[in-house]
Design a protein around this motif. Structure first.
Motif, short mmCIF file in Angstrom:
data_model
loop_
_atom_site.label_atom_id
_atom_site.label_comp_id
_atom_site.label_asym_id
_atom_site.label_seq_id
_atom_site.Cartn_x
_atom_site.Cartn_y
_atom_site.Cartn_z
N VAL A 47 71.72 68.69 -11.37
CA VAL A 47 72.50 69.80 -11.87
C VAL A 47 73.99 69.45 -11.85
O VAL A 47 74.77 69.98 -12.63
N SER A 48 74.38 68.52 -10.98
CA SER A 48 75.79 68.09 -10.91
C SER A 48 75.97 66.77 -11.64
O SER A 48 75.00 66.11 -12.01
N ASP A 49 77.23 66.38 -11.82
CA ASP A 49 77.50 65.08 -12.44
C ASP A 49 78.07 64.08 -11.43
O ASP A 49 78.58 63.04 -11.80
N TRP A 50 77.96 64.39 -10.16
CA TRP A 50 78.58 63.59 -9.10
C TRP A 50 78.13 62.13 -9.07
O TRP A 50 78.92 61.24 -8.79
N ASN A 51 76.85 61.87 -9.32
CA ASN A 51 76.30 60.53 -9.12
C ASN A 51 75.85 59.85 -10.41
O ASN A 51 75.12 58.86 -10.36
N THR A 52 76.29 60.36 -11.54
CA THR A 52 75.86 59.83 -12.83
C THR A 52 75.98 58.30 -12.86
O THR A 52 77.03 57.75 -12.55
N GLY A 53 74.87 57.66 -13.21
CA GLY A 53 74.83 56.20 -13.32
C GLY A 53 74.46 55.49 -12.04
O GLY A 53 74.19 54.28 -12.05
N SER A 54 74.40 56.19 -10.92
CA SER A 54 74.08 55.57 -9.63
C SER A 54 72.58 55.37 -9.46
O SER A 54 71.77 56.13 -10.00
N THR A 55 72.23 54.37 -8.67
CA THR A 55 70.84 54.19 -8.27
C THR A 55 70.52 55.22 -7.20
O THR A 55 71.44 55.79 -6.58
N PRO A 56 69.24 55.47 -6.93
CA PRO A 56 68.90 56.39 -5.85
C PRO A 56 69.47 55.91 -4.51
O PRO A 56 69.73 54.72 -4.31
N ASP A 57 69.62 56.85 -3.59
CA ASP A 57 70.07 56.57 -2.24
C ASP A 57 69.21 55.45 -1.64
O ASP A 57 67.99 55.41 -1.88
N SER A 58 69.82 54.57 -0.88
CA SER A 58 69.09 53.42 -0.31
C SER A 58 67.93 53.88 0.57
O SER A 58 66.88 53.22 0.63
N ARG A 59 68.07 55.02 1.23
CA ARG A 59 66.98 55.54 2.07
C ARG A 59 65.83 56.06 1.21
O ARG A 59 64.66 55.92 1.59
N ALA A 60 66.13 56.62 0.05
CA ALA A 60 65.08 57.05 -0.88
C ALA A 60 64.32 55.83 -1.40
O ALA A 60 63.09 55.84 -1.47
N LEU A 61 65.06 54.79 -1.75
CA LEU A 61 64.43 53.57 -2.24
C LEU A 61 63.56 52.93 -1.16
O LEU A 61 62.44 52.47 -1.44
N ALA A 62 64.05 52.90 0.08
CA ALA A 62 63.28 52.34 1.20
C ALA A 62 62.00 53.15 1.42
O ALA A 62 60.92 52.59 1.63
N CYS A 63 62.11 54.45 1.36
CA CYS A 63 60.95 55.32 1.52
C CYS A 63 59.91 55.04 0.44
O CYS A 63 58.72 54.88 0.73
N LEU A 64 60.36 54.95 -0.80
CA LEU A 64 59.44 54.65 -1.90
C LEU A 64 58.79 53.28 -1.72
O LEU A 64 57.57 53.13 -1.92
N ARG A 65 59.58 52.27 -1.33
CA ARG A 65 59.02 50.93 -1.10
C ARG A 65 57.96 50.97 0.00
O ARG A 65 56.93 50.29 -0.10
N ASN A 66 58.20 51.77 1.05
CA ASN A 66 57.23 51.90 2.14
C ASN A 66 55.90 52.45 1.65
O ASN A 66 54.86 52.24 2.28
N HIS A 67 55.93 53.15 0.53
CA HIS A 67 54.72 53.73 -0.05
C HIS A 67 54.30 53.00 -1.34
O HIS A 67 53.57 53.57 -2.16
#
Length: 158
Positions: A47-67
């Motif tokens: 809903v915001s434009d704060w992170n436009t173009g950024s990759t997901p948070d490193s902790r989100a990526l780590a969580c996904l990799r764990n699964h």
């Protein structure tokens, strides 16, 4: 963008770097494993434009990799066109829901059904809390909620 021949879902949170990219990746994997990946257009946004173009948070990526779940998503803001083309826009909390409904009111041809992703949770946990200021455990909670909700959503729409 969504087309008429396929179903479409857009997952939305505040910044599109934690909850919504997790939900997007979980649903994409689940749809693929169930043999219906090609039947869906799946994306996520903010809903915001704060992170436009950024990759997901490193902790989100780590969580996904764990699964054993991958994503190459880049954060983007929800557009007017999303309301006109997506069948479903599923968001994470009531603040997202208010923002999306306000934006949808300005769209002439809104076709999207806007709901809380948590409304599909068999455990009735309606809100998927933002883990950004939390710990790795909070990202696991988000993952587990997204897994339950996405499974129920897919079952309801197959």
């Amino acid at each position: 963008m969504a087309s008429n021949s396929r179903k479409s879902v857009l997952f939305v949170c505040l910044g599109n770097i934690c909850r919504s990219p997790i939900a997007e990746a979980v649903f994409q994997k689940m749809a693929t494993e169930n043999g219906v990946g090609d039947d869906w257009i799946i994306d996520s946004g903010a809903v915001s434009d704060w992170n436009t173009g950024s990759t997901p948070d490193s902790r989100a990526l780590a969580c996904l990799r764990n699964h054993v779940t991958e994503t190459d998503h880049r954060a983007r803001q929800v557009t007017k066109g999303d309301f006109e083309t997506f069948d479903y826009i599923l968001c994470m909390d009531e603040s997202n829901l208010r923002d999306l409904k306000r934006k949808a009111n300005a769209v002439k041809n809104c076709k999207a059904k806007i709901e809380l992703l948590g409304s599909y949770d068999p455990q009735k946990q309606l809100i998927i809390n933002d883990p950004y200021y939390g710990s790795d455990k909070d990202f696991e909670v988000v993952y587990d909620q997204c897994l339950r909700c996405c499974k129920a959503f897919l079952e309801n729409n197959s």
